[in-house]
Design an enzyme around this catalytic site. Structure first.
Site, PDB file in Angstrom:
ATOM      1  N   THR A   1       0.837  -1.201   0.000  1.00 46.94           N
ATOM      2  CA  THR A   1       0.000   0.000   0.000  1.00 46.94           C
ATOM      3  C   THR A   1       0.873   1.253   0.000  1.00 46.94           C
ATOM      4  O   THR A   1       1.975   1.227   0.542  1.00 46.94           O
ATOM      5  CB  THR A   1      -0.876  -0.023   1.273  1.00 46.94           C
TER       6      THR A   1
ATOM      7  N   ARG B   1     -14.239  -7.611   0.272  1.00 46.64           N
ATOM      8  CA  ARG B   1     -13.438  -7.226   1.445  1.00 46.64           C
ATOM      9  C   ARG B   1     -12.876  -5.801   1.289  1.00 46.64           C
ATOM     10  O   ARG B   1     -12.349  -5.424   0.254  1.00 46.64           O
ATOM     11  CB  ARG B   1     -12.305  -8.232   1.607  1.00 46.64           C
TER      12      ARG B   1
ATOM     13  N   GLY C   1     -10.192  -3.136   3.246  1.00 48.63           N
ATOM     14  CA  GLY C   1      -9.175  -3.032   4.301  1.00 48.63           C
ATOM     15  C   GLY C   1      -9.254  -1.689   5.012  1.00 48.63           C
ATOM     16  O   GLY C   1     -10.252  -0.963   4.926  1.00 48.63           O
TER      17      GLY C   1
ATOM     18  N   THR D   1      -0.115   1.197   6.743  1.00 47.51           N
ATOM     19  CA  THR D   1       0.002   0.037   5.860  1.00 47.51           C
ATOM     20  C   THR D   1       0.138  -1.189   6.744  1.00 47.51           C
ATOM     21  O   THR D   1       0.773  -1.126   7.797  1.00 47.51           O
ATOM     22  CB  THR D   1       1.210   0.130   4.911  1.00 47.51           C
TER      23      THR D   1
ATOM     24  N   GLY E   1      -4.909  -4.978   7.290  1.00 44.27           N
ATOM     25  CA  GLY E   1      -5.972  -3.998   7.463  1.00 44.27           C
ATOM     26  C   GLY E   1      -7.003  -4.308   8.521  1.00 44.27           C
ATOM     27  O   GLY E   1      -7.488  -3.399   9.212  1.00 44.27           O
TER      28      GLY E   1
HETATM   29  N1  ASP Z   1      -3.550  -2.245   4.612  1.00 44.53           N
HETATM   30  C1  ASP Z   1      -3.838  -2.835   3.337  1.00 44.53           C
HETATM   31  C2  ASP Z   1      -5.103  -3.636   3.436  1.00 44.53           C
HETATM   32  O1  ASP Z   1      -5.295  -4.329   4.427  1.00 44.53           O
HETATM   33  C3  ASP Z   1      -2.749  -3.703   2.827  1.00 44.53           C
HETATM   34  C4  ASP Z   1      -1.395  -3.020   2.713  1.00 44.53           C
HETATM   35  O2  ASP Z   1      -1.033  -2.232   3.591  1.00 44.53           O
HETATM   36  O3  ASP Z   1      -0.694  -3.291   1.753  1.00 44.53           O
HETATM   37  O4  ASP Z   1      -5.870  -3.625   2.511  1.00 44.53           O
END
Ligand code: ASP
Length: 354
Positions: free
Chosen positions: A192, A220, A222, A243, A246
């Site tokens: 992310t 879903r 996040g 990040t 999530g």
């Molecule tokens: N936080 C993001 C999610 O759960 C994933 C990520 O940080 O890459 O969708």
């Protein structure tokens, strides 16, 4: 004691240190996770660092020239969304059904206006759509087909599915399905992207953009597009982008929790006699006060990230304070990150020990 307070407050206003409104600051991230030096070739590492530097430069140029924090956040994130190595825009991970579904959010700390989108499939730069939602102001959070319809009305640039799809992400999904793995097993990192900034007018902003987690199903969503979980900005406290896994960030309400703890801490400090006396010391003591404030903000971010870890989650946050401190907190072996400020800092980093 109470009768002295108004007097002390008046002195504080008279002798307070000059405004720091000319300061600017920015921090960016491209995801946290298991990032080990021995698993990364020097070429890969150089490419990641160069991409982070490009995003940092895009945001920094805006802030140095007096542009807004929102503009800086938007510009830095567009660079990272267009870069296929990160899990946002081009290069987003695949859903279980083999599509790229994108989430993004942006928030302006000046008036706490916010915009977010989830599950969009054709928007080239989801952060720009999130900002259009914020700007429109009627709603905060749009999803799927409705969000795309809104984008069409606003003339937001679209791209075909091939633009977002990369071979590496397709392979990750295939591996996940073939070996019955989890998203964490296949990716070992979260890609992310996000940015937080303080502009010369003293305004804060935060933004985050993601493809979510590999193999996500059932619509879903996040933390990234959830205001208060993955993204939050409030001029009274801080700007945050996260990040990580999530689900845990949503359960802790990470971004809002950090900002709230900071705001309440500041409010009680400024009401205390010690706080008023400290502000009387003015310019002389400014550096020491700044260092104390930065340590305090770091401790709060670390404490909230410990809660994420206690529940079983991992990942990281970037934050910028109204004083211009750009900080990181993460409980993984690395986080793609960078920061720059009017005080002369300009750095990108990947591994925890940097
Ligand atoms: N936080 C993001 C999610 O759960 C994933 C990520 O940080 O890459 O969708």
């Amino acid at each position: 004691m109470t009768i002295f307070r108004p007097l002390l407050a008046a002195f504080a206003i008279l002798f307070a240190s000059p405004s720091v409104a000319q300061d600017w600051s920015i921090a960016i991230h491209g995801g946290a996770g298991t990032l080990d030096r021995d698993k990364m070739t020097p070429e890969m590492e150089a490419e990641y660092r160069a991409a982070l530097q490009r995003a940092l430069d895009a945001g920094e140029t805006i802030l140095r020239n007096g542009g807004s924090a929102v503009e800086a956040v938007r510009s830095a994130i567009v660079v990272l969304e267009n870069e296929p190595r990160f899990n946002a825009g081009r290069g987003a991970v695949f859903t279980w059904e083999g599509e790229n579904e994108l989430d993004a959010a942006i928030m302006d700390g000046r008036d706490r206006s916010a915009g977010a989108v989830t599950g969009v499939k054709t928007i080239k730069n989801p952060i720009l759509l999130a900002d259009a939602v914020r700007h429109d102001g009627r709603h905060v959070f749009l999803s799927g087909a409705g969000a795309e319809e809104f984008a069409a009305q606003r003339g937001i640039e679209t791209a075909p599915p091939e633009w977002f799809a990369t071979e590496a992400r397709r392979n990750a999904l295939d591996r996940m399905k073939a070996n019955n793995l989890s998203a964490l097993d296949v990716d070992l990192k979260f890609g992310t992207v996000g940015a937080v900034a303080l502009d010369q007018s003293g305004n804060l902003a935060a933004g985050t953009s993601t493809g979510g987690m590999t193999g996500k199903r059932w619509g879903r969503i996040g933390d990234a597009p959830v205001i208060g979980a993955g993204t939050y900005a409030d001029n009274r406290s801080c700007a945050i982008s996260t990040t990580g896994w999530g689900e845990f960030f949503i359960r802790v309400g990470v971004a809002h929790e950090i900002c709230t703890r900071l705001r309440i801490g500041k409010e009680s400090e400024s009401r205390s006699v010690r706080g008023v006396l400290r502000s009387l010391t003015g310019q002389r003591d400014r550096e020491a006060r700044r260092a104390r404030e930065a340590q305090h903000a770091q401790a709060i971010a670390d404490a909230v990230m410990s809660e994420v870890a206690e529940l079983g989650g991992d990942g990281g946050v970037i934050l910028v304070t109204p004083e211009g401190d750009a900080l990181f907190s993460f409980n993984t072996s690395g986080m793609y990150r960078g920061r720059a400020s009017s005080s002369g800092i300009n750095e990108v980093a990947i591994f925890a020990e940097e």
